[in-house]
Design an enzyme around this catalytic site. Sequence first.
Site, PDB file in Angstrom:
ATOM      1  N   GLU A 233       0.783  -1.234   0.000  1.00  0.00           N
ATOM      2  CA  GLU A 233       0.000   0.000   0.000  1.00  0.00           C
ATOM      3  C   GLU A 233       0.815   1.286   0.000  1.00  0.00           C
ATOM      4  OE1 GLU A 233      -3.112   0.258   2.856  1.00  0.00           O
ATOM      5  OE2 GLU A 233      -3.985  -1.668   2.327  1.00  0.00           O
TER       6      GLU A 233
ATOM      7  N   GLU B 114      -5.159  -8.691   0.834  1.00  0.00           N
ATOM      8  CA  GLU B 114      -5.877  -8.258   2.035  1.00  0.00           C
ATOM      9  C   GLU B 114      -7.338  -8.017   1.712  1.00  0.00           C
ATOM     10  OE1 GLU B 114      -4.377  -4.954   4.322  1.00  0.00           O
ATOM     11  OE2 GLU B 114      -2.305  -5.653   4.100  1.00  0.00           O
TER      12      GLU B 114
HETATM   13  C1  GCO Z   1      -3.467  -1.796   5.309  1.00  0.00           C
HETATM   14  C2  GCO Z   1      -2.507  -2.597   5.938  1.00  0.00           C
HETATM   15  C3  GCO Z   1      -2.955  -3.312   7.152  1.00  0.00           C
HETATM   16  C4  GCO Z   1      -4.151  -2.795   7.929  1.00  0.00           C
HETATM   17  C5  GCO Z   1      -5.461  -3.238   7.338  1.00  0.00           C
HETATM   18  C6  GCO Z   1      -6.681  -2.812   8.145  1.00  0.00           C
HETATM   19  O1  GCO Z   1      -4.008  -2.237   4.350  1.00  0.00           O
HETATM   20  O2  GCO Z   1      -3.689  -0.710   5.744  1.00  0.00           O
HETATM   21  O3  GCO Z   1      -1.899  -3.417   5.025  1.00  0.00           O
HETATM   22  O4  GCO Z   1      -1.803  -3.136   7.867  1.00  0.00           O
HETATM   23  O5  GCO Z   1      -4.070  -3.215   9.232  1.00  0.00           O
HETATM   24  O6  GCO Z   1      -5.596  -2.714   6.087  1.00  0.00           O
HETATM   25  O7  GCO Z   1      -6.812  -1.435   8.151  1.00  0.00           O
END
Ligand code: GCO
Length: 468
Positions: free
Chosen positions: A200, A381
């Site tokens: 990200e 994710e």
């Molecule tokens: C993100 C990160 C994670 C977060 C998840 C929840 O995507 O921000 O990779 O570390 O914890 O997204 O907010």
Amino acid sequence: MRRRHVLTLAAAGAVGAGCSAGDPPRRPAASPAPPAGLVFPNGFAWGASTSAYQVEGGATEDGRGPSVWDVFSHQQGRTEDGGTGDVAADHYHRSYEDLDLMRGLGLKSYRFSISWSRVLPTGRGTVNAKGLDFYHRLVDGLLARDITPVATLFHWDTPQALQESGGWASRDCAKWFADYATVVCYSLGDKVQTWLTLNEPKTVVEVGYTAGIHAPGVRDRRVANVVGHHLLLGHGLAVQAFRATGRKGRIGAALNLSPAYPADDSDAARRQATIADGEENRRWLDPVLLGRYPDDWLATQPSDAPVRAAIHDGDLAVIGSKSDLLGVQYYNPTYVTAKGGRVQKHPTSQATWQEIYPQGLHDLLTRIKRDYGDIPLTITENGMPSLQPVDDQDRITFLRDHLTAAHQAIRDGVRLEGYHVWSLLDNFEWAEGYSQRWGIIHVDYTTQQRRRKASADWYQQVIARNGI
Ligand code: GCO
């Protein structure tokens, strides 16, 4: 402290002239009712994700150096209730227990990140063998349990020593990152075959460097845009560094993407959605997969955000070095008004930035195929925080609906190879501290006891059936 609110606001500000993108984003279709018995392709990589600073703890152990998040989380008022990652879920000491929990779930794939400053305490120079050994043990433990390791090289924890030399605002950081990638990919590369460079970068730019509510806490749009370019350059150099090690395997980036829809039927809303799409998606996808920045995105950059000056000859060719796969992180759609503002049209989770819209995942995946070709995709994710400590039925519904959308995308021809729920464990949720629980496994932070939630039991069944 609501970080994707910030993403929303930051992007909403980035409006301007010129938008020459392809098709305007489509209006969302109604969410399909979940049909019974959806079977996924053979070998589908059912997985779960974590990141180093969010779960490991052991912050000063075995020679680990500090990262920007150690420094930031210890500053007053930066995180909810002053939470830090000093102990987190204590995974550094409990990795064998966690590996057994993963095996119990039947996980096929585990995505974790490597703490740069555990391996290189000052970010470059001498390798900390004990730090690297931790990841060797973790990976050996995964392989012994038939779980495929998926390693992320950078999940936001820039070594503090490098930050003090300019961090990602310095072009040198891309090179330091590539040197670190060489060390790690060479050392672990006989065991790890799937690598992710950056997690990200958009969040680093917009929350860490524009809004300043993530480390390193900078609020400077000019710096943020330069950081964005240097992160991408770091990605490209890391891809090249990985290839130069001669190790076998695949490498790509993990991008958080958000389908942008017009909030109404007006032409103006459509135009604004295209601009938002540039900021949310194409600004990252185009350089990585096509080796260029979108013209309309460049044209909308304010004159005081000197991204063009940061781009040197040849950079885009480096950034566009062939990726073998793309990690897709999906949490929410983006709805844009005729004036370029953002509105929400669906219910949110406890994380109020997170509007829940499963169909958006289908739209996103099919759009990537349409505009960027058949690169293998894996969802790195997807998940939600639940207020139900253990009986998290809301999370089960969320996961089922998103997997239904993913399955529909596969039926529509998308090459989706895996799905990693965020997250395996409850953990340190950045500026939100420990106030949100994203895990399918509950962690009692007083005793560090783990307990499977209802969603973990449900996910185990999904994996066993290879479907929902
Ligand atoms: C993100 C990160 C994670 C977060 C998840 C929840 O995507 O921000 O990779 O570390 O914890 O997204 O907010």
